[in-house]
Design a protein around this motif. Structure first.
Motif, PDB file in Angstrom:
ATOM      1  N   GLY A 157       0.009   3.024 -17.694  1.00 17.51           N
ATOM      2  CA  GLY A 157       0.545   2.476 -18.944  1.00 17.51           C
ATOM      3  C   GLY A 157      -0.363   1.530 -19.713  1.00 17.51           C
ATOM      4  N   SER A 158      -1.503   1.152 -19.149  1.00 21.96           N
ATOM      5  CA  SER A 158      -2.396   0.258 -19.904  1.00 21.96           C
ATOM      6  C   SER A 158      -2.920   0.936 -21.175  1.00 21.96           C
ATOM      7  CB  SER A 158      -3.593  -0.164 -19.055  1.00 21.96           C
ATOM      8  OG  SER A 158      -3.154  -0.890 -17.950  1.00 21.96           O
ATOM      9  N   ASP A 159      -3.061   2.252 -21.120  1.00 25.53           N
ATOM     10  CA  ASP A 159      -3.499   2.975 -22.331  1.00 25.53           C
ATOM     11  C   ASP A 159      -2.493   2.729 -23.458  1.00 25.53           C
ATOM     12  OD1 ASP A 159      -5.427   4.094 -20.694  1.00 25.53           O
ATOM     13  OD2 ASP A 159      -4.347   5.977 -20.402  1.00 25.53           O
ATOM     14  N   THR A 160      -1.210   2.725 -23.080  1.00 23.13           N
ATOM     15  CA  THR A 160      -0.152   2.543 -24.077  1.00 23.13           C
ATOM     16  C   THR A 160      -0.177   1.126 -24.644  1.00 23.13           C
ATOM     17  OG1 THR A 160       1.147   4.308 -23.128  1.00 23.13           O
ATOM     18  CG2 THR A 160       2.370   2.645 -24.358  1.00 23.13           C
ATOM     19  N   THR A 161      -0.427   0.139 -23.781  1.00 22.16           N
ATOM     20  CA  THR A 161      -0.582  -1.234 -24.281  1.00 22.16           C
ATOM     21  C   THR A 161      -1.687  -1.275 -25.337  1.00 22.16           C
ATOM     22  OG1 THR A 161      -0.050  -2.061 -22.069  1.00 22.16           O
ATOM     23  CG2 THR A 161      -1.059  -3.622 -23.601  1.00 22.16           C
ATOM     24  N   ALA A 162      -2.818  -0.630 -25.011  1.00 25.06           N
ATOM     25  CA  ALA A 162      -3.985  -0.695 -25.905  1.00 25.06           C
ATOM     26  C   ALA A 162      -3.673  -0.068 -27.260  1.00 25.06           C
ATOM     27  CB  ALA A 162      -5.179   0.004 -25.252  1.00 25.06           C
ATOM     28  N   VAL A 163      -3.082   1.126 -27.243  1.00 25.96           N
ATOM     29  CA  VAL A 163      -2.835   1.815 -28.511  1.00 25.96           C
ATOM     30  C   VAL A 163      -1.761   1.074 -29.312  1.00 25.96           C
ATOM     31  CG1 VAL A 163      -2.081   3.966 -29.578  1.00 25.96           C
ATOM     32  CG2 VAL A 163      -3.574   4.033 -27.586  1.00 25.96           C
ATOM     33  N   ALA A 164      -0.735   0.567 -28.616  1.00 26.30           N
ATOM     34  CA  ALA A 164       0.332  -0.144 -29.331  1.00 26.30           C
ATOM     35  C   ALA A 164      -0.226  -1.416 -29.971  1.00 26.30           C
ATOM     36  CB  ALA A 164       1.467  -0.476 -28.367  1.00 26.30           C
ATOM     37  N   MET A 165      -1.084  -2.128 -29.252  1.00 29.84           N
ATOM     38  CA  MET A 165      -1.663  -3.348 -29.836  1.00 29.84           C
ATOM     39  C   MET A 165      -2.583  -2.969 -31.008  1.00 29.84           C
ATOM     40  SD  MET A 165      -1.728  -6.559 -30.010  1.00 29.84           S
ATOM     41  CE  MET A 165      -1.046  -7.431 -28.626  1.00 29.84           C
ATOM     42  N   ALA A 166      -3.318  -1.869 -30.861  1.00 31.02           N
ATOM     43  CA  ALA A 166      -4.187  -1.417 -31.960  1.00 31.02           C
ATOM     44  C   ALA A 166      -3.335  -1.129 -33.205  1.00 31.02           C
ATOM     45  CB  ALA A 166      -4.971  -0.171 -31.541  1.00 31.02           C
ATOM     46  N   ALA A 167      -2.173  -0.514 -33.000  1.00 30.10           N
ATOM     47  CA  ALA A 167      -1.290  -0.214 -34.141  1.00 30.10           C
ATOM     48  C   ALA A 167      -0.783  -1.514 -34.752  1.00 30.10           C
ATOM     49  CB  ALA A 167      -0.122   0.660 -33.685  1.00 30.10           C
ATOM     50  N   ALA A 168      -0.385  -2.460 -33.908  1.00 27.48           N
ATOM     51  CA  ALA A 168       0.179  -3.722 -34.411  1.00 27.48           C
ATOM     52  C   ALA A 168      -0.859  -4.523 -35.197  1.00 27.48           C
ATOM     53  CB  ALA A 168       0.707  -4.555 -33.251  1.00 27.48           C
ATOM     54  N   LEU A 169      -2.125  -4.372 -34.814  1.00 27.42           N
ATOM     55  CA  LEU A 169      -3.182  -5.150 -35.482  1.00 27.42           C
ATOM     56  C   LEU A 169      -3.848  -4.362 -36.614  1.00 27.42           C
ATOM     57  CD1 LEU A 169      -4.909  -6.666 -32.309  1.00 27.42           C
ATOM     58  CD2 LEU A 169      -3.359  -7.854 -33.878  1.00 27.42           C
ATOM     59  N   GLY A 170      -3.425  -3.128 -36.814  1.00 21.05           N
ATOM     60  CA  GLY A 170      -4.093  -2.277 -37.810  1.00 21.05           C
ATOM     61  C   GLY A 170      -5.565  -2.098 -37.452  1.00 21.05           C
TER      62      GLY A 170
ATOM     63  N   GLU B 223      -9.275  -0.798 -36.440  1.00 19.46           N
ATOM     64  CA  GLU B 223     -10.116   0.274 -36.983  1.00 19.46           C
ATOM     65  C   GLU B 223     -10.242   1.402 -35.965  1.00 19.46           C
ATOM     66  OE1 GLU B 223     -13.847  -0.541 -39.572  1.00 19.46           O
ATOM     67  OE2 GLU B 223     -14.549  -0.274 -37.504  1.00 19.46           O
ATOM     68  N   ARG B 224     -10.267   1.032 -34.684  1.00 15.25           N
ATOM     69  CA  ARG B 224     -10.291   2.052 -33.631  1.00 15.25           C
ATOM     70  C   ARG B 224      -9.800   1.479 -32.313  1.00 15.25           C
ATOM     71  NH1 ARG B 224     -15.676   4.551 -33.652  1.00 15.25           N
ATOM     72  NH2 ARG B 224     -15.730   4.767 -31.408  1.00 15.25           N
ATOM     73  N   CYS B 225      -9.355   2.403 -31.473  1.00 16.90           N
ATOM     74  CA  CYS B 225      -8.933   2.039 -30.127  1.00 16.90           C
ATOM     75  C   CYS B 225      -9.723   2.925 -29.174  1.00 16.90           C
ATOM     76  CB  CYS B 225      -7.436   2.288 -29.965  1.00 16.90           C
ATOM     77  SG  CYS B 225      -6.844   1.909 -28.308  1.00 16.90           S
ATOM     78  N   GLU B 226     -10.493   2.297 -28.291  1.00 21.98           N
ATOM     79  CA  GLU B 226     -11.328   3.068 -27.367  1.00 21.98           C
ATOM     80  C   GLU B 226     -10.794   2.932 -25.954  1.00 21.98           C
ATOM     81  OE1 GLU B 226     -15.508   2.114 -27.762  1.00 21.98           O
ATOM     82  OE2 GLU B 226     -15.277   1.927 -29.930  1.00 21.98           O
ATOM     83  N   ILE B 227     -10.545   4.057 -25.329  1.00 22.62           N
ATOM     84  CA  ILE B 227     -10.099   4.063 -23.932  1.00 22.62           C
ATOM     85  C   ILE B 227     -11.353   4.332 -23.104  1.00 22.62           C
ATOM     86  CG2 ILE B 227      -8.578   5.184 -22.243  1.00 22.62           C
ATOM     87  CD1 ILE B 227      -7.014   3.788 -24.542  1.00 22.62           C
ATOM     88  N   LEU B 228     -11.830   3.300 -22.437  1.00 22.84           N
ATOM     89  CA  LEU B 228     -13.107   3.404 -21.722  1.00 22.84           C
ATOM     90  C   LEU B 228     -12.817   3.606 -20.234  1.00 22.84           C
ATOM     91  CD1 LEU B 228     -14.819   0.532 -23.702  1.00 22.84           C
ATOM     92  CD2 LEU B 228     -15.014   3.000 -24.071  1.00 22.84           C
ATOM     93  N   THR B 229     -13.393   4.671 -19.686  1.00 20.38           N
ATOM     94  CA  THR B 229     -12.959   5.088 -18.349  1.00 20.38           C
ATOM     95  C   THR B 229     -14.120   5.626 -17.519  1.00 20.38           C
ATOM     96  OG1 THR B 229     -11.318   6.474 -17.227  1.00 20.38           O
ATOM     97  CG2 THR B 229     -12.163   7.323 -19.313  1.00 20.38           C
TER      98      THR B 229
END
Ligand code: ADP
Ligand code: ASP
Ligand code: MG
Length: 412
Positions: free
Chosen positions: A159-172, A174-180
């Motif tokens: 679920g950390s991916d979901t935290t990242a994308v949701a926070m990216a949406a809330a902050l508008g 420019e990009r959200c990178e899932i680094l793995t």
């Protein structure tokens, strides 16, 4: 959601568990974050628990109880991400990069109260925005939030991916990178299919199907949020500076392929309710019972009835907490005869935007599996996916031969 106003573009970088597994890796991540900030961005990093910490915490709880309370389990598991957020913030500060770490609660992640599978309801990012205004890097614990009673919740494994994308949406952002630990999204799990290749770009819809059908490189719900809020999403290596895979709206994709990827999922079980009367409302009752247990059903098959009786078969995640007594209750409720559970099954999914417009594709898939003498237990198809349920022992061979026939040999 109205994105917060900030004076520089925001980049959200999410580091997965293997990418922060040791102090050295945390230091490497901190260096990379520092470079991104120096390039003129606000950076919010979302971190997972170090290495196998979440599994280890789970095991500890299991040593004390076979059914730990879900509330306490969430408190326990959330500690993994709290550990890594503090360590990453310490590493950043040590490099001279001003940083502050926030738990889910401090980061304003508000969820419903379904412990261990909570959904994000809203984000109140005031403290995050304030810290960014103060030119700090924000390190946010992934996978956790609080419910309306300020109880700690977790978002489900991965679920950390979901935290990242949701926070990216809330902050508008420019990009959200899932680094793995892989350089991007591949045409199959590279651990299972060595000839899989990296995909340059794919649509939210394709990625959503892949993620929901076993490609654990992204949490399915993160892709849903990215699609809903149009968050530009990239999956890339946590250690190498390479472009990765872009996940984007369909209109932005140049190439059109028939089959995008083959995904697999062995963590599933097949349940059949046998000899159920063929009457209206029966399927509804079965699935209402499943709904009570918050179980996500992957596939449902009900075939032609015989002599007024039906078998209803469905595939659920291996982790679904269904006791024999629950199945017994379900059988009784629908007037069925008995039930069967089969854990020795796996899903082989062929995903692509072109599946529905390519009439020969299903025949080809079944021929490939037949040549391999792989028996198909169940089949289901939709616009984007054809799923075959096979025996676990056949999964790797099936995935490799389908990949070879449909992706390595160009079908478009
Ligand atoms: P993280 O800890 O960074 O969140 P995960 O283990 O959740 O990492 O996801 C990365 C893993 O996903 C890879 O190591 C890879 O084995 C697996 N994976 C499954 N399917 C795919 C795919 N189609 N493309 C890339 N990786 C995949
Ligand atoms: N640490 C959690 C897990 O292992 C969440 C995540 O890594 O995304 O599932
Ligand atoms: Mg993950």
């Amino acid at each position: 959601m109205t994105p917060a106003k900030l004076n520089k573009p925001v980049h959200v970088l999410k580091f997965g568990g293997t990418s922060v597994a040791t102090p050295n890796l945390i230091r490497d991540a901190a260096q990379r974050i520092g470079q991104r900030r120096a390039a003129g961005c606000h950076v919010v990093c979302v971190v997972s628990a170090m290495g196998d910490t979440t599994d280890e915490l789970n095991t500890l709880a299991q040593q004390l109880s076979s059914q730990p309370q879900r509330r306490e389990l969430d408190v326990l598991l959330s500690a993994g991400e709290v550990q890594s957020m503090a360590l990453l913030s310490i590493a950043l500060t040590e490099l001279g990069v001003p940083a502050i770490s926030f738990t889910g609660q401090q980061g304003g992640i508000v969820t419903d109260d379904r412990h261990s599978e909570a959904k994000i309801l809203r984000i109140d990012p005031d403290r995050v925005v304030e810290a960014l205004h103060g030119d700090h890097v924000v390190v946010l614990a992934g996978f956790q939030g609080i419910d309306q009673h300020e109880e700690i919740t977790t978002l489900g494994r991965g679920g950390s991916d979901t935290t990242a994308v949701a926070m990216a949406a809330a902050l508008g952002a420019e990009r959200c990178e899932i680094l793995t630990d892989v350089p991007g999204v591949f045409t199959a799990d590279p651990r299972l299919v060595p000839s899989a290749v990296q995909i340059e770009a794919l649509s939210y819809d394709e990625m959503l199907e892949m993620a929901n059908l076993g490609a654990r490189v992204l949490h399915g719900r993160s892709v849903e949020i990215a699609r809903r809020f149009n968050v530009p999403l990239v999956v890339a290596s946590a250690t190498e500076d390479r472009p990765g895979t872009r996940i984007t709206g369909k209109g932005e994709l140049m190439e059109e392929v028939v089959v995008r990827a083959v995904t697999d999922d062995r963590d599933v079980r097949k349940i059949s309710i046998l000899a159920v009367p063929d009457q209206p409302g029966i399927a509804a009752r079965v699935f209402n019972v499943l709904g009570e247990f918050d179980i996500n059903i992957r596939l449902i098959v009900q075939a032609q009835s015989h002599e007024g009786l039906n078998d209803i078969t469905f595939i659920v995640p291996g982790s679904a907490s269904l006791e024999e007594s629950d199945l017994q209750r379900m059988v009784q409720e629908v007037g069925g005869e008995s039930w069967l559970i089969d854990d020795d099954v796996a899903l082989l999914n062929i995903v692509g935007e072109g599946i529905s417009r390519e009439p020969g594709i299903a025949g080809k898939i079944f021929s490939v599996l037949a040549e391999q003498e792989i028996n198909i237990d169940l089949i289901s198809s939709s616009n984007l996916v054809i799923t075959c349920v096979v025996r676990e022992k056949d999964l790797a061979r099936g995935a490799r031969s389908l990949h070879q026939a449909l992706i390595e040999t160009d079908t478009s």
